[in-house]
Design an enzyme around this catalytic site. Sequence first.
Site, short mmCIF file in Angstrom:
data_model
loop_
_atom_site.label_atom_id
_atom_site.label_comp_id
_atom_site.label_asym_id
_atom_site.label_seq_id
_atom_site.Cartn_x
_atom_site.Cartn_y
_atom_site.Cartn_z
N ASP A 64 0.89 -1.16 0.00
CA ASP A 64 0.00 0.00 0.00
C ASP A 64 0.93 1.21 0.00
O ASP A 64 1.71 1.39 0.94
CB ASP A 64 -0.87 -0.04 1.27
CG ASP A 64 -1.79 1.17 1.39
OD1 ASP A 64 -1.49 2.21 0.79
OD2 ASP A 64 -2.79 1.05 2.12
N VAL A 65 0.85 2.03 -1.05
CA VAL A 65 1.83 3.12 -1.20
C VAL A 65 1.69 4.23 -0.16
O VAL A 65 2.53 5.11 -0.09
CB VAL A 65 1.81 3.73 -2.63
CG1 VAL A 65 2.23 2.72 -3.67
CG2 VAL A 65 0.44 4.35 -2.96
N TYR A 156 -14.12 14.46 -12.63
CA TYR A 156 -12.75 14.02 -12.33
C TYR A 156 -12.18 14.76 -11.12
O TYR A 156 -11.31 14.24 -10.41
CB TYR A 156 -11.86 14.18 -13.57
CG TYR A 156 -10.63 13.32 -13.56
CD1 TYR A 156 -10.71 11.93 -13.43
CD2 TYR A 156 -9.36 13.88 -13.69
CE1 TYR A 156 -9.57 11.14 -13.41
CE2 TYR A 156 -8.22 13.09 -13.68
CZ TYR A 156 -8.33 11.72 -13.54
OH TYR A 156 -7.19 10.93 -13.52
N LYS A 163 -3.40 14.75 -10.64
CA LYS A 163 -2.64 14.43 -11.86
C LYS A 163 -1.77 15.62 -12.28
O LYS A 163 -0.68 15.43 -12.83
CB LYS A 163 -3.57 14.02 -13.00
CG LYS A 163 -4.25 12.67 -12.79
CD LYS A 163 -3.29 11.51 -12.68
CE LYS A 163 -3.98 10.16 -12.77
NZ LYS A 163 -3.08 9.03 -12.43
P1 NAD Z 1 -6.73 -0.06 -12.14
O1 NAD Z 1 -7.84 0.02 -11.15
O2 NAD Z 1 -6.52 -1.33 -12.84
O3 NAD Z 1 -5.35 0.40 -11.46
C1 NAD Z 1 -5.28 1.30 -10.39
C2 NAD Z 1 -4.37 0.65 -9.36
O4 NAD Z 1 -4.11 1.53 -8.27
C3 NAD Z 1 -4.99 -0.63 -8.76
O5 NAD Z 1 -4.15 -1.73 -8.98
C4 NAD Z 1 -5.06 -0.31 -7.27
O6 NAD Z 1 -4.83 -1.44 -6.46
C5 NAD Z 1 -3.93 0.70 -7.15
N1 NAD Z 1 -3.97 1.45 -5.90
C6 NAD Z 1 -4.94 2.28 -5.44
N2 NAD Z 1 -4.64 2.73 -4.20
C7 NAD Z 1 -3.44 2.17 -3.88
C8 NAD Z 1 -2.60 2.22 -2.74
N3 NAD Z 1 -2.92 2.93 -1.66
N4 NAD Z 1 -1.43 1.51 -2.76
C9 NAD Z 1 -1.11 0.76 -3.82
N5 NAD Z 1 -1.86 0.67 -4.94
C10 NAD Z 1 -3.02 1.35 -4.96
O7 NAD Z 1 -7.02 1.12 -13.18
P2 NAD Z 1 -6.13 1.75 -14.35
O8 NAD Z 1 -7.09 2.50 -15.19
O9 NAD Z 1 -5.26 0.72 -14.94
O10 NAD Z 1 -5.27 2.84 -13.57
C11 NAD Z 1 -3.84 2.87 -13.61
C12 NAD Z 1 -3.35 4.28 -13.79
O11 NAD Z 1 -3.73 4.75 -15.08
C13 NAD Z 1 -3.90 5.28 -12.79
O12 NAD Z 1 -2.87 6.19 -12.42
C14 NAD Z 1 -4.95 6.02 -13.60
O13 NAD Z 1 -5.16 7.32 -13.12
C15 NAD Z 1 -4.27 6.04 -14.95
N6 NAD Z 1 -5.13 6.31 -16.10
C16 NAD Z 1 -6.26 5.58 -16.31
C17 NAD Z 1 -7.06 5.87 -17.41
C18 NAD Z 1 -8.33 5.10 -17.66
O14 NAD Z 1 -9.20 5.63 -18.35
N7 NAD Z 1 -8.46 3.90 -17.18
C19 NAD Z 1 -6.70 6.90 -18.29
C20 NAD Z 1 -5.53 7.62 -18.03
C21 NAD Z 1 -4.76 7.33 -16.94
C1 IMJ Z 2 -12.39 8.73 -13.03
C2 IMJ Z 2 -13.35 9.48 -12.39
C3 IMJ Z 2 -14.17 10.38 -13.08
C4 IMJ Z 2 -14.04 10.54 -14.44
C5 IMJ Z 2 -13.09 9.75 -15.08
C6 IMJ Z 2 -12.26 8.85 -14.40
N1 IMJ Z 2 -12.74 9.67 -16.42
C7 IMJ Z 2 -11.74 8.77 -16.57
C8 IMJ Z 2 -11.42 8.21 -15.33
C9 IMJ Z 2 -13.38 10.46 -17.45
C10 IMJ Z 2 -11.09 8.44 -17.87
C11 IMJ Z 2 -10.37 7.17 -15.05
N2 IMJ Z 2 -9.10 7.80 -14.62
C12 IMJ Z 2 -8.36 8.51 -15.64
C13 IMJ Z 2 -8.62 7.77 -13.32
O1 IMJ Z 2 -7.56 8.32 -13.08
C14 IMJ Z 2 -9.38 7.13 -12.24
C15 IMJ Z 2 -9.06 7.33 -10.95
C16 IMJ Z 2 -9.86 6.87 -9.83
C17 IMJ Z 2 -11.00 6.09 -9.95
C18 IMJ Z 2 -11.71 5.72 -8.80
C19 IMJ Z 2 -12.98 4.92 -8.86
C20 IMJ Z 2 -13.30 4.23 -7.56
C21 IMJ Z 2 -12.91 5.00 -6.33
N3 IMJ Z 2 -11.89 5.87 -6.39
C22 IMJ Z 2 -11.23 6.17 -7.56
N4 IMJ Z 2 -10.12 6.94 -7.47
C23 IMJ Z 2 -9.45 7.28 -8.57
O2 IMJ Z 2 -13.50 4.77 -5.25
#
Ligand code: NAD
Ligand code: IMJ
Length: 257
Positions: A64-65, A156, A163
């Site tokens: 857990d980071v 967001y 971010k």
């Molecule tokens: P994901 O849920 O598969 O990955 C998110 C990870 O964060 C999970 O493995 C979760 O366990 C980990 N995490 C959360 N809290 C933590 C903690 N306290 N300690 C350790 N790990 C923790 O979803 P994803 O979409 O693959 O997200 C990965 C990255 O990509 C994130 O930084 C997200 O913001 C970024 N991202 C996602 C999208 C999208 O649309 N899915 C777009 C752009 C960027």
């Molecule tokens: C996340 C939330 C709102 C809008 C969003 C997203 N859009 C996208 C994402 C438009 C693409 C996914 N994203 C880029 C993320 O970084 C998500 C981060 C995230 C998601 C959750 C969902 C469940 C929760 N906490 C979260 N915290 C961060 O409880």
Amino acid sequence: MSSLKGKRALILGLANDRSIAWGIAQALHAQGAKLAFNYLGESLERRVRPLAESVGAEIIEACDVTQDDQVAAIFGKVEEKWGGLDILIHSVAFASKDDLHGRFVDTSRDGFKLALDISAYSLVATSREASKLMPETGGTIITLTYYGSEKVIPGYGVMGVAKAALESSVRYLAHDLGTQKIRVHAISAGPIKTLAAAGGISNFRDILSQIEEKAPLHENVSPEDVGELAAFLCQDGARHMTGNLLYVDSGFNIMGS
Ligand code: NAD
Ligand code: IMJ
């Protein structure tokens, strides 16, 4: 292709086979890298362990980071097992659901701290630990970000602010760690339906449709697309690149309307 043969990579943020971290893991594995993974809590361990084992992971540890001792422990394992590290992938983000639905102006002090701690400070802490293990020839650190850092994406909220801090941290880390030949980048990915994206975002389908309609390439992106760029950034061919924000978003970010 084995241009990352023998490189040692720690991947933080694998949750399941839809995770962006999984797309990156597959690309690094395909190029011959050795992999280590973390998981967050026992419920995710059950999903992460078989996936990690399928790409021959040599280290699979809880981390857990937000917990300094857990961060120190996983890097300790890496040092013990490998004696060094070449690649760190940071694919971690979290904010409280309350702060993703409501108005940004209502973000609480604790909600703000939590989002910034997990989603931005964790890159600083893990980069510091990684840098202590990277060889004189350098290494690569990659994090994942989203366009909501630059422009307002309704819903967001505090994650957009986190971010922005993450992307700025990439530049300051690139400056500090450049003296050790360590290169630091952020990949800004388009929306991908992962656990973090599905988690309660009601209009996610509309967000995906918007890419198909408006992005220059009219196609959504996949974790594998992100993985291919990450693998390139880890190669020697990218040795004079650092501190960059690179988009894998079908060009959506260049559009003005
Ligand atoms: P994901 O849920 O598969 O990955 C998110 C990870 O964060 C999970 O493995 C979760 O366990 C980990 N995490 C959360 N809290 C933590 C903690 N306290 N300690 C350790 N790990 C923790 O979803 P994803 O979409 O693959 O997200 C990965 C990255 O990509 C994130 O930084 C997200 O913001 C970024 N991202 C996602 C999208 C999208 O649309 N899915 C777009 C752009 C960027
Ligand atoms: C996340 C939330 C709102 C809008 C969003 C997203 N859009 C996208 C994402 C438009 C693409 C996914 N994203 C880029 C993320 O970084 C998500 C981060 C995230 C998601 C959750 C969902 C469940 C929760 N906490 C979260 N915290 C961060 O409880």
